[in-house]
Enzyme design. Structure first.
Site, mmCIF file in Angstrom:
data_model
loop_
_atom_site.group_PDB
_atom_site.id
_atom_site.type_symbol
_atom_site.label_atom_id
_atom_site.label_comp_id
_atom_site.label_asym_id
_atom_site.label_seq_id
_atom_site.Cartn_x
_atom_site.Cartn_y
_atom_site.Cartn_z
ATOM 1 N N TYR A 143 44.639 43.814 29.791
ATOM 2 C CA TYR A 143 43.692 43.856 30.917
ATOM 3 C C TYR A 143 42.354 44.453 30.473
ATOM 4 O O TYR A 143 41.284 43.949 30.845
ATOM 5 C CB TYR A 143 44.256 44.654 32.097
ATOM 6 C CG TYR A 143 43.220 44.842 33.189
ATOM 7 C CD1 TYR A 143 42.677 43.744 33.861
ATOM 8 C CD2 TYR A 143 42.748 46.110 33.513
ATOM 9 C CE1 TYR A 143 41.712 43.905 34.841
ATOM 10 C CE2 TYR A 143 41.779 46.279 34.499
ATOM 11 C CZ TYR A 143 41.264 45.179 35.150
ATOM 12 O OH TYR A 143 40.299 45.337 36.118
ATOM 13 N N ARG A 150 35.046 39.645 29.826
ATOM 14 C CA ARG A 150 34.326 39.294 31.056
ATOM 15 C C ARG A 150 32.969 39.992 31.115
ATOM 16 O O ARG A 150 31.961 39.381 31.490
ATOM 17 C CB ARG A 150 35.173 39.664 32.259
ATOM 18 C CG ARG A 150 34.508 39.386 33.596
ATOM 19 C CD ARG A 150 35.446 39.591 34.767
ATOM 20 N NE ARG A 150 36.016 40.927 34.843
ATOM 21 C CZ ARG A 150 36.825 41.342 35.822
ATOM 22 N NH1 ARG A 150 37.154 40.525 36.802
ATOM 23 N NH2 ARG A 150 37.312 42.566 35.813
ATOM 24 N N TYR A 202 33.382 52.174 36.949
ATOM 25 C CA TYR A 202 34.562 52.963 36.554
ATOM 26 C C TYR A 202 34.266 53.681 35.238
ATOM 27 O O TYR A 202 33.657 53.101 34.336
ATOM 28 C CB TYR A 202 35.775 52.050 36.329
ATOM 29 C CG TYR A 202 36.529 51.606 37.558
ATOM 30 C CD1 TYR A 202 36.249 52.089 38.830
ATOM 31 C CD2 TYR A 202 37.563 50.688 37.427
ATOM 32 C CE1 TYR A 202 36.983 51.656 39.934
ATOM 33 C CE2 TYR A 202 38.305 50.248 38.524
ATOM 34 C CZ TYR A 202 38.004 50.739 39.775
ATOM 35 O OH TYR A 202 38.726 50.306 40.850
ATOM 36 N N ARG A 215 33.607 44.398 45.480
ATOM 37 C CA ARG A 215 34.788 44.544 46.351
ATOM 38 C C ARG A 215 34.932 43.394 47.346
ATOM 39 O O ARG A 215 36.040 43.102 47.799
ATOM 40 C CB ARG A 215 34.728 45.868 47.110
ATOM 41 C CG ARG A 215 34.716 47.084 46.215
ATOM 42 C CD ARG A 215 36.011 47.240 45.445
ATOM 43 N NE ARG A 215 35.953 48.395 44.541
ATOM 44 C CZ ARG A 215 36.929 48.724 43.715
ATOM 45 N NH1 ARG A 215 38.035 47.987 43.645
ATOM 46 N NH2 ARG A 215 36.817 49.767 42.924
ATOM 47 N N GLU A 324 48.785 44.495 45.362
ATOM 48 C CA GLU A 324 47.361 44.248 45.588
ATOM 49 C C GLU A 324 47.258 43.222 46.720
ATOM 50 O O GLU A 324 48.076 42.313 46.803
ATOM 51 C CB GLU A 324 46.778 43.691 44.288
ATOM 52 C CG GLU A 324 45.293 43.531 44.260
ATOM 53 C CD GLU A 324 44.808 43.193 42.844
ATOM 54 O OE1 GLU A 324 45.096 43.956 41.893
ATOM 55 O OE2 GLU A 324 44.165 42.155 42.700
HETATM 56 C C1 3EB Z 1 41.052 48.086 41.314
HETATM 57 O O1 3EB Z 1 40.621 48.393 42.420
HETATM 58 C C2 3EB Z 1 42.334 47.314 41.289
HETATM 59 O O2 3EB Z 1 39.456 43.277 37.300
HETATM 60 O O3 3EB Z 1 38.950 41.551 38.531
HETATM 61 C C3 3EB Z 1 41.465 44.430 41.705
HETATM 62 C C4 3EB Z 1 40.747 43.242 41.849
HETATM 63 C C5 3EB Z 1 41.565 45.025 40.470
HETATM 64 C C6 3EB Z 1 40.109 42.656 40.747
HETATM 65 C C7 3EB Z 1 39.497 42.662 38.367
HETATM 66 C C8 3EB Z 1 40.924 44.433 39.375
HETATM 67 C C9 3EB Z 1 40.207 43.267 39.522
HETATM 68 O O4 3EB Z 1 40.509 48.435 40.254
HETATM 69 C C10 3EB Z 1 42.361 46.273 40.252
#
Ligand code: 3EB
Length: 335
Positions: A143, A150, A202, A215, A324
């Site tokens: 991941y 990406r 992050y 989001r 999720e």
């Molecule tokens: C998060 O909030 C959960 O890497 O495209 C959720 C939706 C999550 C998309 C992505 C990762 C992704 O970090 C993980």
């Protein structure tokens, strides 16, 4: 009869939206995309895509997207399959991914090139399915490598934070990478969640490159407004909450979605003051099959019985996340 739409001026104004239909349904002229979860593809229409995840409610439904406009062009190009209706473009690609960084970067650059060729500059939403997503330790985890690939493509642009798509990233069996994209000619409006640190910010704790997604994406067309919500999990700030407890994670995810819907309403409809969103569709991704019975009961209690939902078996991108949720909502308030 359904194909009477000849010009943009007479087209009904409809925002792209999802519906769940029988797998055997023939695709209509205005179906842009059709995602099959574990259900075989009945034909080689480029609008159909095989998602390497099992659907667990078991009635063989598939997820179709469209906006009521006729699809003008569909085909295959440089390993990608695509279709567009003049306003939105759907594309998908499957690549071998023994090297997850290279495969991801390759997939994303090919998608960028396709969008440039067809003049759809705006990324609205992606789905990413990566074999063995949690394999590898530390920054060698697949991941995290996917996030590097990406980011090399999407975060290389100036001002990239304002141009990231909504996204879902889920693990699948095998070792391939499958990426699907909906893009458009006019931009959507990215929405962040006040309960969560923006994923593209992050800290390095979660990998050398932050995940390049927003989001949710707000999509408008005339009086119709929809919100395409990214995969949402039990993450508050940037930390996982309730490791090991699927029901508590579901509840925290619900709280995250509520905060997101409220924030989207306040920022885009400041005169309304309350989140007037009608849910239209949900998908619940679940890591462990043993959580299914509880979640089958708990999901409609948390998210209502109003909207159809699919439950899919797949690994979530952090090993301590057990589930999720993604969804789409329609604004029913004044615009
Ligand atoms: C998060 O909030 C959960 O890497 O495209 C959720 C939706 C999550 C998309 C992505 C990762 C992704 O970090 C993980």
């Amino acid at each position: 009869m359904l194909n009477q739409i000849a010009s943009r001026a007479s087209a009904p104004i409809t925002v792209l939206h999802a519906s769940f239909v029988e797998a055997s349904t023939r695709l209509s002229a205005s179906t842009l995309a059709c995602l099959h979860y574990g259900v075989a593809l009945p034909d080689d229409d480029p609008r159909r895509m095989q998602v390497p995840l099992a659907e667990l409610l078991g009635d063989g439904r598939v997820e179709c997207w469209g906006a009521g406009r006729p699809v003008l062009e569909a085909g295959r190009d440089n390993g990608l399959a695509y279709a567009h209706d003049g306003e939105h473009l759907f594309a998908h690609v499957t690549l071998p991914a023994s090297d997850a960084v290279r495969a991801t970067e390759d997939a994303y650059w090919r998608l960028e090139a396709l969008l440039a060729r067809h003049d759809f500059p705006h990324w609205l939403r992606t789905w990413n399915f990566l074999g063995g997503i949690n394999d590898g330790d530390g920054d060698a985890e697949r991941y995290r490598q996917f996030s590097v690939g990406r980011a090399r493509a999407l975060a290389s642009r100036p001002d990239f934070e304002r141009h990231l798509p909504a996204a879902t990233a889920i693990g699948s069996p095998g070792s391939e990478l499958v990426v699907a994209l909906i893009a458009s000619r006019s931009p959507g409006q990215p929405v962040e969640n006040p309960r969560q640190v923006a994923a593209y910010r992050y800290p390095k704790l979660y990998g050398p490159r932050s995940p390049s997604f927003t989001r949710a994406m707000l999509v408008r067309n005339g009086d119709e407004v929809r919100l395409l919500v990214s995969g949402t999990a039990s993450v508050v700030g940037h930390a996982t909450r309730h490791a090991g407890d699927a029901l508590a994670q579901l509840q925290e995810t619900r709280a995250n979605l509520d905060a997101l819907l409220r924030h989207a309403a306040v920022s885009h409809f400041p005169n309304v003051g309350e989140p007037m969103w009608t849910p239209e569709s949900f998908k619940l991704y679940v890591r462990n099959a043993e959580d299914l019975p509880h979640l089958t009961t708990a999901f409609p209690l948390q998210f209502g019985r109003q909207a159809p939902w699919l439950m899919l078996l797949g690994d979530v991108c952090r090993h301590d996340l057990l589930l999720e949720v993604e969804g789409t909502y329609r604004w029913h308030g004044p615009v």
